[in-house]
Motif scaffolding. Structure first.
Motif, short mmCIF file in Angstrom:
data_model
loop_
_atom_site.label_atom_id
_atom_site.label_comp_id
_atom_site.label_asym_id
_atom_site.label_seq_id
_atom_site.Cartn_x
_atom_site.Cartn_y
_atom_site.Cartn_z
N LYS A 445 0.86 -1.18 0.00
CA LYS A 445 0.00 0.00 0.00
C LYS A 445 0.89 1.23 0.00
N ALA A 446 0.74 2.06 -1.02
CA ALA A 446 1.57 3.26 -1.14
C ALA A 446 0.67 4.45 -1.43
N GLN A 456 3.43 0.91 3.10
CA GLN A 456 3.20 -0.23 3.99
C GLN A 456 3.32 -1.52 3.17
N VAL A 457 4.16 -2.43 3.63
CA VAL A 457 4.37 -3.71 2.96
C VAL A 457 4.01 -4.82 3.93
N GLY A 458 3.05 -5.66 3.53
CA GLY A 458 2.61 -6.72 4.43
C GLY A 458 1.99 -6.16 5.69
N ASN A 459 2.37 -6.73 6.83
CA ASN A 459 1.82 -6.30 8.12
C ASN A 459 2.71 -5.32 8.86
N ALA A 461 4.46 -1.80 10.07
CA ALA A 461 3.96 -0.44 10.27
C ALA A 461 4.35 0.42 9.08
N ALA A 462 3.52 1.36 8.72
CA ALA A 462 3.77 2.21 7.57
C ALA A 462 5.03 3.04 7.76
N VAL A 463 5.80 3.16 6.69
CA VAL A 463 6.97 4.04 6.66
C VAL A 463 6.52 5.35 6.03
N THR A 464 6.84 6.47 6.68
CA THR A 464 6.35 7.76 6.19
C THR A 464 7.50 8.72 5.93
N GLY A 465 7.21 9.76 5.15
CA GLY A 465 8.19 10.79 4.86
C GLY A 465 7.48 11.98 4.25
#
Length: 535
Positions: A445-446, A456-459, A461-465
């Motif tokens: 999910k991007a 977010q990849v798989g389960n 936590a989302a990486v943000t910037g």
């Protein structure tokens, strides 16, 4: 009674000559070079016929020597395997010439043959291939060749092809001389001799490019330091009629003297490509002697499944899959999708599919069907599932495709998903910690809203910037690409992975909340293949 009258086959004059014969080894050498051509006038024994017969068979005649008794044929009894030929050596002893598929002193071992055809030469080996003129290319005025090899010694013949079997006429050759590569060709008025700038490095793979246009030629090693030269004036055509010898030759005296070839190559030759055609192939080999197969390459482990062919690339490889299979190791079965089944598209690294970058049809776009893509976007949302074993590859791209323009992209970089977007000031790079090169389906999910991005990849936590202050919208050419880009000009300013096509499967693609129909919504017409959508 004299010896002659007792029925001796040689007169006393002949005996005097025989007693003056040199040692068996020296005599062998002289006979092999054709130096002895004589007969004993008396006694009715025509010795030169014996010697001519010996010279032809390269074996000692029985009971022939200084005393007519103590020199024997070293090939009797024959210790070589029945499939091989025994050859008497000028210095004494013998050598077994092993056919393709056998090795060892007596050719007693069956050559292990796994993976790609990569002949290993020992200095006294050779492979005879069809001549260079027999692969469908007109080589008279232009020629281009690539040779990939690993040398274990600094000297030896790499390849030679001549016009005549006695070494006269035109030829082309590549050899090593004290570590320096020598590219030679003769068009009839003397040779061009073009030498590499530096000695090649031993025990590593080297790529050698050879070019010839009329009299001019060039050699380049590992894509640097090209060296040029040319043949003498007048003739410009290269005429070849004989076989191509690789790694050595059965008789160096029959090669052109100005080729300066006296010994064979020691090492492995991975590829010989002529005008784009790979010619170092087992099916083109006509004869070979003492050739083994190189077993220390990944292709020797036969990594490609389902009949895929392992194509060596220096010290790595790529799998060339049979129809119906895909994946980095041809492990995925491609089949026609059943009605109602989830679409899963197979990408082979050369499958690039174009879509509109927004599938939501606004009232304005319904009135004007040609305007169904959004070119200036404040928000991007992508969801998709991938299955891959690849560690590099561009999965998704939307942008303008020109230098220093806006873009958003999803790629596999070193086995991890990486999202990158640039609104015109500075790229934002979001990198997942989850490895995806596991050959299992995984959901990605991007999204981007104005300057802020999330991955977010798989389960996990989302990486943000967030992008630096300034622009908030993404200017594109209206296209969304899956699997890579047909036009790779943008790759110059991006990581290597972005210039590599995606290899694997993609399904369940959602753009801005609307499902993308991978086949029906495609704007271009590549060959679309399906792969299993099973979890």
């Amino acid at each position: 009674m004299s010896e002659e009258k007792r029925g001796s086959p040689v007169s006393s004059a002949g005996m005097g000559f025989i007693k003056a014969l040199p040692s068996p080894q020296a005599l062998t050498a002289k006979v092999m070079t054709g130096e002895f051509r004589w007969a004993v006038a008396e006694g009715k024994t025509i010795i030169h016929q014996t010697l001519l017969s010996f010279s032809h068979s390269r074996r000692w005649p029985r009971n022939m020597g200084p005393t007519c008794a103590d020199v024997h044929d070293p090939c009797e009894p024959n210790r070589c395997h029945p499939s091989s030929q025994c050859q008497a050596l000028p210095e004494g002893g013998y050598k077994c010439e092993c056919p393709m598929g056998r090795e060892g002193k007596h050719c007693e071992k069956v050559t292990e043959r796994r993976g790609a055809y990569m002949p290993l030469f020992h200095g006294d080996s050779y492979v005879e291939l069809k001549g260079l003129h027999l692969y469908g290319h007109d080589l008279r005025q232009k020629l281009s060749m690539t040779v990939v090899l690993m040398a274990n010694d600094s000297n030896g013949l790499i390849f030679y092809n001549g016009q005549k079997s006695d070494g006269k006429g035109d030829f082309i050759s590549l050899s090593l001389n004290n570590g320096i590569l020598e590219f030679r060709y003769d068009l009839g008025k003397g040779p061009a001799v073009i030498r590499s700038k530096e000695p090649i490095q031993l025990n590593v793979w080297n790529t050698i490019n050879l070019e010839r246009s009329n009299r001019k030629g060039e050699i380049m090693v590992n894509k640097k330091d090209p060296v040029r030269g040319e043949a003498p004036n007048l003739h410009v055509d290269l005429n070849l009629k004989e076989s191509l010898f690789v790694g050595g030759a059965p008789d160096y005296s029959r090669l052109a003297r100005v080729a300066a070839l006296t010994a064979g190559f020691t090492g492995t030759i991975q590829k010989i490509i002529l005008m784009g055609t790979p010619i170092l192939r087992e099916e083109y080999a006509q004869r070979s002697s003492n050739v083994a197969m190189f077993q220390h390459h990944p292709c020797s482990q036969e990594p490609c499944h389902n009949g895929g062919r392992c194509n060596p690339q220096l010290d790595t490889y790529e799998c060339v899959c049979l129809s119906g299979f895909s994946g980095g190791h041809c492990q995925n079965t491609i089949y026609e999708k059943s009605a109602g089944e989830t679409e899963a598209i197979a990408f082979d690294g050369r499958t690039f599919i174009e879509y509109h970058n927004a599938v939501t049809k606004s009232p304005e776009s319904l009135e004007n069907p040609s305007d169904q893509s959004e070119k200036a976007l404040l928000v991007n949302k992508f969801e998709l599932s991938i299955r891959t074993e690849a560690t590099q590859g561009l999965v998704l791209w939307s942008g303008k495709g020109v230098e220093r323009s806006d873009y958003i992209a999803l790629a596999i970089v070193d086995g991890h998903v990486q999202m990158t977007y640039d609104l015109g000031s500075k790229p934002v790079v979001l990198r997942s910690s989850v490895r995806v090169d596991t050959n299992r389906w995984i959901r990605i999910k991007a999204s981007r809203a104005l300057r802020d991005g999330s991955l977010q990849v798989g389960n996990e936590a989302a990486v943000t910037g967030s992008s630096p202050l300034a622009a908030t919208q993404l200017d594109t050419d209206g296209a969304l690409w899956l699997g890579g880009l047909e036009e790779l000009a943008v790759s110059r300013r991006l990581p290597k992975a972005y210039s590599t096509g995606f290899v694997g499967c993609i399904k369940d693609v959602v753009v801005d909340g609307v499902e993308l129909h991978l086949v029906e919504d495609a704007l271009n017409s590549p060959k679309i293949l399906h792969c299993s959508a099973a979890k």
